[in-house]
Design a protein around this motif. Structure first.
Motif, short mmCIF file in Angstrom:
data_model
loop_
_atom_site.label_atom_id
_atom_site.label_comp_id
_atom_site.label_asym_id
_atom_site.label_seq_id
_atom_site.Cartn_x
_atom_site.Cartn_y
_atom_site.Cartn_z
N ALA A 98 -9.75 11.17 16.70
CA ALA A 98 -11.03 10.97 17.38
C ALA A 98 -10.82 10.40 18.78
O ALA A 98 -11.52 10.79 19.74
N LEU A 99 -9.86 9.51 18.93
CA LEU A 99 -9.57 8.93 20.25
C LEU A 99 -9.07 10.02 21.19
O LEU A 99 -9.46 10.09 22.36
N GLY A 100 -8.21 10.89 20.69
CA GLY A 100 -7.70 11.98 21.51
C GLY A 100 -8.79 12.93 21.98
O GLY A 100 -8.67 13.57 23.02
N LYS A 101 -9.87 13.02 21.20
CA LYS A 101 -11.00 13.87 21.56
C LYS A 101 -12.04 13.12 22.38
O LYS A 101 -13.09 13.70 22.74
N GLY A 102 -11.80 11.87 22.66
CA GLY A 102 -12.74 11.08 23.45
C GLY A 102 -14.00 10.69 22.70
O GLY A 102 -15.03 10.39 23.32
N LEU A 103 -13.94 10.63 21.38
CA LEU A 103 -15.12 10.37 20.56
C LEU A 103 -15.28 8.91 20.17
O LEU A 103 -16.36 8.51 19.71
N VAL A 104 -14.23 8.13 20.30
CA VAL A 104 -14.28 6.72 19.93
C VAL A 104 -13.72 5.89 21.07
O VAL A 104 -12.99 6.39 21.92
N VAL A 193 -13.23 0.00 11.21
CA VAL A 193 -12.67 1.15 11.92
C VAL A 193 -13.31 2.44 11.42
O VAL A 193 -13.65 3.34 12.22
N GLY A 194 -13.50 2.55 10.11
CA GLY A 194 -14.15 3.74 9.56
C GLY A 194 -15.55 3.93 10.09
O GLY A 194 -15.96 5.06 10.42
N ARG A 195 -16.29 2.84 10.19
CA ARG A 195 -17.65 2.92 10.71
C ARG A 195 -17.67 3.34 12.18
O ARG A 195 -18.53 4.14 12.60
N ILE A 196 -16.71 2.85 12.94
CA ILE A 196 -16.63 3.23 14.36
C ILE A 196 -16.34 4.73 14.49
O ILE A 196 -16.88 5.42 15.36
N GLY A 202 -20.32 11.17 14.77
CA GLY A 202 -21.58 11.66 14.21
C GLY A 202 -21.40 12.34 12.86
O GLY A 202 -22.29 13.07 12.41
N LYS A 203 -20.26 12.10 12.21
CA LYS A 203 -19.97 12.72 10.92
C LYS A 203 -19.53 11.65 9.92
O LYS A 203 -19.01 10.60 10.31
N THR A 204 -19.71 11.93 8.65
CA THR A 204 -19.15 11.05 7.64
C THR A 204 -17.63 11.17 7.67
O THR A 204 -17.08 12.17 8.17
N LEU A 205 -16.96 10.18 7.14
CA LEU A 205 -15.49 10.23 7.12
C LEU A 205 -14.97 11.48 6.42
O LEU A 205 -14.08 12.16 6.96
#
Length: 357
Positions: A98-104, A193-196, A202-205
């Protein structure tokens, strides 16, 4: 298998083991360990080197599904098994993706800056010093106790599951150390971390994991357990087959690449597998990964290895220098000596019988 005298079913991989540099008797040595009672409660042992299976065994024993007894199970390559806290290592991979995709956010972001529902807690400057990286390394410096059995409501993870607001429960714990200075094992840290991840993507884990990790690896069957409030457990909720978990080990050994495609950023894996803090239990800790070292006559040492650990003796081991990954599933839940058999399998059966570089 759940008794010291349980039989073990070995698949014939002696030739592959020998071709990959192992003692071809490695399977028989595992069997002898089980028959002697030194390796009790094993459900599955699976190991590979260079992508080729060198050790594979399946047993029979009583098992659980996230704490719920499911009776006697004959394990095989298609059997789902609790990972328990190996789930945390998977969450680490998901954060990196997610970090690599700029999402977190970056990992130096204060956690309370991301939980706007708790302005009273954010008003405390000491609490605002706790960052995502502190959560990833379990160095939040907040009180948390998982030394009690996971059947005990005073166990902090169980108390979190029972709390009316799990995130307030985590974030309002007493401050007991400066952030980044003391390792305190905490499923609550993983829950944050999971919640972040869920907020950022915008998706469930499980939906995010399916899209960016499981589907690319060809993992089509899995389960991710959720609490009574519907929140999927970041700390312990995933169930996978042993061959599918082994794929994740191979992904880590391949620097995050699968079939020529980058799945997990290599930089994230290098950061995750860097020992940050001593646990006081003979191993160090990175970003939801344990970090250890072992000796080997052929490769010298100490050989760095990394692991996802789970209650009951669940293990995912990887040793990059040896190019070896292994999965151990066990049924010794809530026994604080459950670490012994999988550790012996890894150090005394697998790595000790690797004879050629």
């Amino acid at each position: 298998m759940t008794s010291p005298d349980a039989a073990i079913s070995l698949s014939p991989h002696a030739l592959a083991a020998e071709n990959r540099g192992f003692d071809p008797m490695i399977g028989r040595k595992l069997q002898a360990g089980v028959e002697s009672g030194l390796l009790p409660h094993l459900h599955v042992v699976l190991a590979e080197r260079g992508g080729e299976t060198v050790l594979e065994s399946y047993g029979t024993g009583t098992d659980e599904d996230w704490g719920r007894p499911i009776g006697e199970v004959a394990f095989g390559p298609d059997t789902l098994h609790d990972l328990r806290s190996i789930t945390k290592s998977i969450v680490s991979l998901l954060y990196g993706i997610a970090l690599g995709k700029g999402l977190v956010p970056r990992i130096d972001t204060p956690i309370l800056a991301l939980f706007a529902d708790y302005p009273d807690l954010a008003a405390d400057p000491e609490r605002m010093e706790r960052t995502i990286e502190h959560a990833l390394t379990m160095s939040l410096g907040m009180a948390w106790d998982e030394t009690k059995p996971y059947t005990d409501p005073e166990n902090s993870e169980i108390a979190m599951e029972l709390a009316p607001d799990r995130y307030r429960y985590i974030l309002e714990r007493d401050l007991v150390a400066e952030p980044g200075t003391r390792w305190i094992y905490s499923g609550g840290a993983t829950a944050l971390v999971g919640r972040i991840i869920e907020t950022g993507t915008g998706k469930t884990l499980p939906d995010f994991a399916r899209e960016v990790l499981f589907d690319p690896l060809g993992i089509t069957t899995f389960k991710w357990s959720a609490g009574k409030d519907g929140t999927h457990s970041s700390a312990s909720g995933v169930r996978l087959t042993a061959p599918d978990l082994l794929k994740i080990g191979r992904l880590v050994l391949n620097d995050g690449v699968w079939d020529g495609r980058s799945i997990v950023p290599e930089a994230w894996l290098r950061a995750s597998l860097r020992p940050v803090l001593a646990t006081g239990e003979g191993v160090d800790y990175g970003y939801f990964w344990f970090c250890g070292k072992a000796q080997n006559a052929a490769l010298g040492g100490p050989l760095p290895w990394f692991g996802g650990f789970g209650n009951g003796g669940q293990r995912l081991f990887v040793c990059p220098k040896a190019d070896v990954a292994a999965v151990v599933y066990s049924g010794n839940y809530n026994n604080w000596m459950a670490w012994v058999p999988p550790t012996r399998v890894w150090l005394e059966i697998i790595l000790a019988n690797l004879q050629k570089a």
